[in-house]
Design a protein around this motif. Structure first.
Motif, PDB file in Angstrom:
ATOM      1  N   ASN A 133       6.081  -9.006 -17.124  1.00 46.47           N
ATOM      2  CA  ASN A 133       6.100  -7.565 -17.433  1.00 46.47           C
ATOM      3  C   ASN A 133       7.526  -7.107 -17.739  1.00 46.47           C
ATOM      4  OD1 ASN A 133       4.520  -7.886 -14.460  1.00 46.47           O
ATOM      5  ND2 ASN A 133       3.249  -7.363 -16.200  1.00 46.47           N
ATOM      6  N   SER A 171       4.564   6.272 -13.225  1.00 43.37           N
ATOM      7  CA  SER A 171       3.370   6.430 -12.402  1.00 43.37           C
ATOM      8  C   SER A 171       2.320   5.334 -12.635  1.00 43.37           C
ATOM      9  CB  SER A 171       2.787   7.822 -12.657  1.00 43.37           C
ATOM     10  OG  SER A 171       1.815   8.150 -11.709  1.00 43.37           O
ATOM     11  N   GLY A 172       1.054   5.683 -12.420  1.00 45.23           N
ATOM     12  CA  GLY A 172      -0.034   4.725 -12.547  1.00 45.23           C
ATOM     13  C   GLY A 172      -0.219   4.207 -13.954  1.00 45.23           C
ATOM     14  N   LEU A 223      -4.854  -3.186 -11.358  1.00 39.82           N
ATOM     15  CA  LEU A 223      -3.948  -3.680 -10.315  1.00 39.82           C
ATOM     16  C   LEU A 223      -4.567  -4.869  -9.576  1.00 39.82           C
ATOM     17  CD1 LEU A 223      -2.716  -0.323  -8.709  1.00 39.82           C
ATOM     18  CD2 LEU A 223      -1.567  -1.689 -10.444  1.00 39.82           C
ATOM     19  N   VAL A 245       7.391   6.457  -9.545  1.00 39.48           N
ATOM     20  CA  VAL A 245       6.031   6.866  -9.204  1.00 39.48           C
ATOM     21  C   VAL A 245       5.647   8.188  -9.872  1.00 39.48           C
ATOM     22  CG1 VAL A 245       6.659   8.156  -7.118  1.00 39.48           C
ATOM     23  CG2 VAL A 245       4.413   7.072  -7.275  1.00 39.48           C
ATOM     24  N   ALA A 303       1.849  -3.373 -15.138  1.00 38.77           N
ATOM     25  CA  ALA A 303       3.173  -3.801 -14.669  1.00 38.77           C
ATOM     26  C   ALA A 303       3.124  -4.688 -13.430  1.00 38.77           C
ATOM     27  CB  ALA A 303       4.048  -2.581 -14.400  1.00 38.77           C
ATOM     28  N   VAL A 304       1.975  -5.288 -13.151  1.00 39.24           N
ATOM     29  CA  VAL A 304       1.857  -6.223 -12.035  1.00 39.24           C
ATOM     30  C   VAL A 304       1.822  -7.629 -12.611  1.00 39.24           C
ATOM     31  CG1 VAL A 304       0.342  -7.060 -10.196  1.00 39.24           C
ATOM     32  CG2 VAL A 304       0.671  -4.604 -10.527  1.00 39.24           C
ATOM     33  N   LEU A 316       2.026   1.245 -13.885  1.00 40.78           N
ATOM     34  CA  LEU A 316       1.562   0.209 -12.951  1.00 40.78           C
ATOM     35  C   LEU A 316       0.346  -0.555 -13.466  1.00 40.78           C
ATOM     36  CD1 LEU A 316       1.887   1.847  -9.419  1.00 40.78           C
ATOM     37  CD2 LEU A 316       3.146  -0.110 -10.308  1.00 40.78           C
TER      38      LEU A 316
END
Length: 319
Positions: free
Chosen positions: A194, A202-203, A182, A224, A209-210, A206
């Protein structure tokens, strides 16, 4: 042609089966039933538009999880050229739940990273159902930094129920691996585009996905936590998972309305799994447009816009 039918598709399948019966009967008996067949085909098409034009959030989750939905490898095959897969995190091993490498997109060298769930039971097990371990996220980080070094834009494709939460994954630093991704993605000095192509859970989602432009396929989801876990944790009742889907606002249109994603990519009627070539063509055009826009910016402008984009998420004005 997809062989797995979802519950809400059964009325369409029944009508299509009757059309096939009429066609076979017409051929066997030599009777002209063209008019009757055309009428039923029109009804079938109207029914498809009615059903898929009014999908509930629960139905969209079912489509996002469809076993025949195209995955990262399918999009690489249809949209990129000369893909070379790169392996390993240089610390522990190679996580097959995360695919990454270099390729050409519209003649431009790029880095491609995405989740892979597998196409059958054996492949699913080998790829841990698309749930990355820390080494998968570290592999992704290594490829992102390599892309920055050589000035290659980064495309990521998200399709995971979530990061693997086994004891080994935690022992090897799952949370740290996600956090490092992240932080690094926020500062990566190359364009990052993305796309949520199925489940964005969830993580695990992420971690890749930034970026500068976050888009979702029409029937993908991004949240989430999974609806089943949400219902279990908050309501102590996993049977309420369908109710949780509506509460969570996890569909592409919900997230576009909230300003969390930048664009919704329409899917072929019935879902992306109905026509891999068509959805790849649609997504490819959207990716090209996004990348062209980003390449016109200076690095400093791009990073500032990326910062502002994520700082703006979750801001509300009252009064």
């Amino acid at each position: 042609m997809p062989s797995i039918m979802l519950e809400f598709e059964k009325p369409i399948a029944e009508l299509e089966a009757k059309i096939e019966e009429l066609k076979n009967f017409s051929n066997e008996k030599g009777i002209n039933l063209t008019e009757e067949i055309s009428t039923m085909q029109a009804k079938a098409e109207a029914l498809k538009k009615e059903i898929f034009g009014n999908l509930t959030p629960v139905q969209r989750v079912a489509i996002a999880r469809h076993p025949e939905r195209p995955g990262t490898l399918d999009y690489i095959k249809h949209m990129f050229e000369d893909f070379i897969e790169l392996h390993g995190d240089r610390y522990f091993g190679d996580d097959r739940a995360v695919i990454g490498g270099i390729a050409k997109f519209q003649g431009l060298p790029v880095t491609v990273i995405g989740h892979a769930k597998g196409k059958d039971t054996k492949d699913n097990l080998a790829r841990n159902f698309g749930m990355p371990n820390p080494e998968g996220n570290r592999k992704a980080l290594r490829l992102m930094e390599q892309a920055e070094k050589f000035g290659r834009p980064v495309f990521t494709f998200v399709d995971t129920p979530g990061a693997h939460c086994g004891m080994g994954a935690e022992e090897r630093g799952q949370a740290l691996a996600i956090a490092q991704n992240l932080a690094r993605l926020m500062k990566l000095r190359v364009p990052v585009v993305n796309t949520i192509i199925g489940e964005g859970g969830s993580g695990g989602a992420l971690a890749i996905a930034v970026g500068d432009c976050l888009m979702m396929l029409e029937n993908s989801v991004f949240s989430v936590i999974s609806p089943e876990s949400f219902a279990s944790l908050l309501w102590k009742d996993p049977a309420r998972s369908q109710e949780a889907v509506g509460v969570m606002k996890m569909t592409a249109y919900d997230l576009a309305e909230l300003g969390i994603i930048d664009e919704v990519v329409p899917e072929p009627l019935g879902g992306a799994h109905k026509d891999h070539h068509e959805i790849a063509a649609r997504l490819g055009g959207t990716l090209k447009k996004s990348l062209e826009s980003l390449r016109k910016m200076s690095v400093e402008e791009m990073l500032q816009k990326r910062y502002e984009k994520f700082r703006g998420i979750g801001q509300f004005i009252s009064g």
